[in-house]
Scaffold this motif. Structure first.
Motif, short mmCIF file in Angstrom:
data_model
loop_
_atom_site.label_atom_id
_atom_site.label_comp_id
_atom_site.label_asym_id
_atom_site.label_seq_id
_atom_site.Cartn_x
_atom_site.Cartn_y
_atom_site.Cartn_z
N VAL A 93 -70.43 -6.02 13.85
CA VAL A 93 -70.01 -4.84 14.62
C VAL A 93 -68.53 -4.98 14.95
O VAL A 93 -67.98 -6.08 15.01
CB VAL A 93 -70.83 -4.68 15.92
CG1 VAL A 93 -72.28 -4.36 15.61
CG2 VAL A 93 -70.72 -5.93 16.79
N GLU A 94 -67.91 -3.84 15.17
CA GLU A 94 -66.51 -3.81 15.59
C GLU A 94 -66.46 -3.37 17.04
O GLU A 94 -67.11 -2.39 17.42
CB GLU A 94 -65.72 -2.85 14.71
CG GLU A 94 -64.24 -2.80 15.05
CD GLU A 94 -63.47 -1.87 14.13
OE1 GLU A 94 -62.78 -0.97 14.65
OE2 GLU A 94 -63.58 -2.04 12.89
N ILE A 95 -65.72 -4.10 17.85
CA ILE A 95 -65.65 -3.75 19.27
C ILE A 95 -64.19 -3.63 19.71
O ILE A 95 -63.30 -4.30 19.19
CB ILE A 95 -66.36 -4.79 20.16
CG1 ILE A 95 -65.70 -6.16 20.05
CG2 ILE A 95 -67.83 -4.87 19.85
CD1 ILE A 95 -66.15 -7.13 21.12
N GLU A 96 -64.00 -2.73 20.65
CA GLU A 96 -62.73 -2.63 21.37
C GLU A 96 -62.97 -3.13 22.79
O GLU A 96 -63.94 -2.74 23.44
CB GLU A 96 -62.24 -1.18 21.40
CG GLU A 96 -61.81 -0.63 20.06
CD GLU A 96 -61.33 0.80 20.19
OE1 GLU A 96 -60.19 1.02 20.65
OE2 GLU A 96 -62.12 1.71 19.86
N ILE A 97 -62.09 -4.00 23.24
CA ILE A 97 -62.25 -4.63 24.56
C ILE A 97 -61.18 -4.09 25.49
O ILE A 97 -59.98 -4.15 25.19
CB ILE A 97 -62.14 -6.16 24.45
CG1 ILE A 97 -63.15 -6.69 23.43
CG2 ILE A 97 -62.36 -6.81 25.81
CD1 ILE A 97 -62.94 -8.15 23.09
N VAL A 141 -65.37 -5.72 32.52
CA VAL A 141 -64.95 -5.77 31.11
C VAL A 141 -65.69 -4.65 30.38
O VAL A 141 -66.92 -4.60 30.40
CB VAL A 141 -65.27 -7.13 30.48
CG1 VAL A 141 -64.87 -7.13 29.00
CG2 VAL A 141 -64.56 -8.26 31.22
N ASN A 142 -64.93 -3.75 29.77
CA ASN A 142 -65.51 -2.62 29.05
C ASN A 142 -65.44 -2.87 27.54
O ASN A 142 -64.37 -3.18 27.01
CB ASN A 142 -64.77 -1.33 29.39
CG ASN A 142 -64.92 -0.96 30.86
OD1 ASN A 142 -65.91 -0.38 31.26
ND2 ASN A 142 -63.94 -1.32 31.67
N LEU A 143 -66.59 -2.74 26.89
CA LEU A 143 -66.69 -2.96 25.45
C LEU A 143 -67.10 -1.66 24.77
O LEU A 143 -68.07 -1.02 25.18
CB LEU A 143 -67.70 -4.06 25.14
CG LEU A 143 -67.54 -5.39 25.89
CD1 LEU A 143 -68.70 -6.31 25.57
CD2 LEU A 143 -66.22 -6.05 25.52
N ILE A 144 -66.37 -1.26 23.75
CA ILE A 144 -66.72 -0.09 22.93
C ILE A 144 -67.14 -0.63 21.57
O ILE A 144 -66.32 -1.21 20.84
CB ILE A 144 -65.53 0.88 22.78
CG1 ILE A 144 -64.97 1.27 24.15
CG2 ILE A 144 -65.96 2.11 21.99
CD1 ILE A 144 -65.93 2.04 25.02
N VAL A 145 -68.42 -0.44 21.22
CA VAL A 145 -68.97 -1.06 20.01
C VAL A 145 -69.40 0.02 19.01
O VAL A 145 -69.89 1.09 19.40
CB VAL A 145 -70.17 -1.98 20.36
CG1 VAL A 145 -71.26 -1.22 21.09
CG2 VAL A 145 -70.73 -2.65 19.12
N LYS A 146 -69.19 -0.29 17.74
CA LYS A 146 -69.69 0.58 16.67
C LYS A 146 -70.08 -0.28 15.48
O LYS A 146 -69.57 -1.40 15.31
CB LYS A 146 -68.65 1.62 16.26
CG LYS A 146 -67.38 1.05 15.66
CD LYS A 146 -66.41 2.18 15.30
CE LYS A 146 -65.11 1.60 14.72
NZ LYS A 146 -64.14 2.67 14.39
N THR A 147 -71.00 0.24 14.66
CA THR A 147 -71.44 -0.49 13.48
C THR A 147 -70.54 -0.12 12.30
O THR A 147 -69.57 0.62 12.44
CB THR A 147 -72.90 -0.15 13.15
OG1 THR A 147 -72.98 1.21 12.73
CG2 THR A 147 -73.79 -0.36 14.37
N GLN A 148 -70.92 -0.62 11.12
CA GLN A 148 -70.14 -0.31 9.93
C GLN A 148 -70.28 1.15 9.51
O GLN A 148 -69.47 1.66 8.74
CB GLN A 148 -70.56 -1.24 8.78
CG GLN A 148 -70.16 -2.69 9.03
CD GLN A 148 -70.63 -3.62 7.94
OE1 GLN A 148 -71.73 -3.46 7.41
NE2 GLN A 148 -69.81 -4.61 7.60
N GLN A 157 -70.47 -1.75 29.73
CA GLN A 157 -69.65 -2.23 30.85
C GLN A 157 -70.29 -3.50 31.40
O GLN A 157 -71.41 -3.49 31.90
CB GLN A 157 -69.54 -1.17 31.94
CG GLN A 157 -68.53 -1.54 33.02
CD GLN A 157 -68.32 -0.41 34.02
OE1 GLN A 157 -69.18 -0.15 34.86
NE2 GLN A 157 -67.17 0.26 33.92
N VAL A 158 -69.54 -4.60 31.29
CA VAL A 158 -70.04 -5.90 31.76
C VAL A 158 -69.48 -6.15 33.15
O VAL A 158 -68.25 -6.22 33.33
CB VAL A 158 -69.60 -7.03 30.81
CG1 VAL A 158 -70.13 -8.37 31.31
CG2 VAL A 158 -70.08 -6.75 29.39
N PRO A 159 -70.34 -6.28 34.17
CA PRO A 159 -69.83 -6.57 35.53
C PRO A 159 -69.09 -7.91 35.55
O PRO A 159 -69.66 -8.94 35.21
CB PRO A 159 -71.10 -6.62 36.38
CG PRO A 159 -72.14 -5.88 35.59
CD PRO A 159 -71.80 -6.13 34.15
#
Length: 444
Positions: A93-97, A141-148, A157-159
């Motif tokens: 997966v590709e994530i934006e942090i 910490v906010n993570l934006i995840v997407k697959t291929q 959103q990780v507390p």
């Protein structure tokens, strides 16, 4: 359900695909066979979008993130922050942090993009440079995840809310400590000087024995005891040294987003550590229009921590300095002659002369070193190329102020007052060198 909708985002790829489908349907008005192609494309888009949504929001598919940083950040230094991110998705997966940084840093565009494999943690390292002391709050910490497939994105959103304190630079303190006791000192500007002569302090009166120095005979004690008595001395190691912080308006001038006061606070911590490492006693005095911190010079194990906490809590409204009040504070706190390292600033000769009588009184009782700052902006401006008459006039004024700073050094020297004129970024190294010079010359 609302949580899923709120945390789902359509990507540019989805909009490109839906636009292509719409174009196919429009074209099918003129070329009817294309209607089947358009329907198949739309159906495929719907299936892929649904499949990606199921993968992204499956209960067993999770992302984990942890932020690692020092509980005490160093003022004015690049402090490392590590983000460790781990994926439980079966596919890459590709994530934006997006880390929620403290508002004091004034960073609004922080983001990192990376790819994650299943159960393989990824560590992202970045640095923050705080320019003021106090409590800094790191948010979630906010993570934006997407697959291929790349049609949908999910926000996770990780507390991770965490408060950390920004203290005077511990990193600089350790750096100069390492340089003082290693071969790196000359490479970084710290000079190692050999001590000239010895300094002694009285220990006791004792009976003369063969080999004692005749110059140490105590004739008064000899006459009272009717036998030869001598004074015994020991090497004088532990000297009282006071670091004095001027917190008045003259220390408010900014340099690279930090005030001169904060540069002085960082240097005070560096000096405190070096002084203790060299076997001397260190104390602290801070003042502006009032007398604030007063820490007696000692060499106890907790002295450095005590000074660090005091420096961390220094607050000021940058009002006019009361030098007479500072003089009284020094007189009451000190017992005997001490080395006083005074961090301040003078922008004009008249400002120096206004406070010179107090400085001269201090220098009669103690060894005073006045540390003040060069105006680096004027120095840089005076070196710019001249294009017109106005530039000549402005640079002449700048040179006048720079020359006046050097005249202040001569004025202090005329009355036997030691001084250090330094750029803010060189404050610690120049102050350490001055201390080592005085120690090598046996003046303390």
């Amino acid at each position: 359900m609302w949580s899923i909708i709120k945390n789902t985002f359509l990507t540019n790829r989805f909009f490109y695909a839906i636009t292509a489908c719409i174009c196919l349907f429009i074209t099918a008005f003129w070329f009817p066979p294309l209607i089947w192609v358009a329907k198949i494309a739309l159906a495929a888009l719907a299936v892929l979008t649904t499949a990606e949504g199921i993968m992204l929001f499956h209960p067993k598919m999770k992302l984990k993130a942890e932020r690692l940083l020092n509980p005490k950040l160093s003022l004015g230094d690049a402090n490392p922050v590590r983000l460790v991110v781990k994926s439980e998705y079966p596919l890459p997966v590709e994530i934006e942090i997006f880390d929620e940084l403290p508002f004091q840093l004034q960073v609004r565009d922080f983001g990192v993009t990376t790819k994650l494999l299943q159960e393989k943690p990824e560590e992202i390292l970045y640095h923050v440079k705080p320019t003021e002391r106090g409590i800094f709050n790191f948010g979630n910490v906010n993570l934006i995840v997407k697959t291929q497939i790349g049609l949908l994105q999910r926000r996770v959103q990780v507390p991770a809310s965490y408060d950390t304190a920004v203290y005077p630079s511990v990193m600089q303190m350790k750096k100069y400590e390492l340089m003082m006791f290693s071969n790196l000192s000359m490479q970084n500007g710290v000079r190692k000087l050999r001590r000239i002569g010895h300094s002694y302090e009285f220990d006791q009166v004792k009976n003369y024995v063969r080999g004692d120095d005749f110059r140490s005979i105590n004739w008064k004690a000899t006459s009272r005891r009717n036998e030869l008595m001598v004074n015994q001395y020991e090497d004088e190691r532990s000297q009282p040294i006071y670091l004095i912080l001027d917190k008045s308006r003259v220390m408010k001038m900014p340099f690279e987003e930090m005030t001169l006061l904060d540069y002085a606070i960082n240097s005070t911590l560096v000096m405190s550590n070096i002084i203790l490492q060299k076997g001397d006693r260190v104390g602290l005095i801070s003042f502006s229009n009032t007398l604030d911190s007063r820490i007696k010079a000692e060499q106890r194990s907790g002295q450095l921590g005590k000074i660090m906490e005091s420096l961390y809590r220094q607050k000021t409204e940058f009002l006019e300095a009361d030098y007479d009040l500072m003089y009284e504070g020094v007189r009451r706190l000190t017992n005997g002659r001490s080395l006083l390292i005074f961090f301040t600033n003078f922008e004009s000769m008249s400002a120096l002369k206004r406070n010179l009588p107090t400085l001269r009184r201090l220098n009669k009782l103690h060894l005073l070193v006045v540390v003040f700052f060069q105006n680096t902006e004027l120095t840089d401006y005076s070196n710019l190329p001249v294009t017109d008459l106005e530039d000549i006039y402005s640079q002449t004024l700048a040179q006048k102020f720079l020359v006046e700073k050097r005249r202040m050094v001569e004025e202090l020297k005329k009355y036997g007052i030691q001084s250090v004129l330094t750029r803010p970024e060189d404050l610690s190294v120049n102050t350490v060198n001055k201390y080592m010079e005085l120690k090598a010359r046996g003046m303390i």
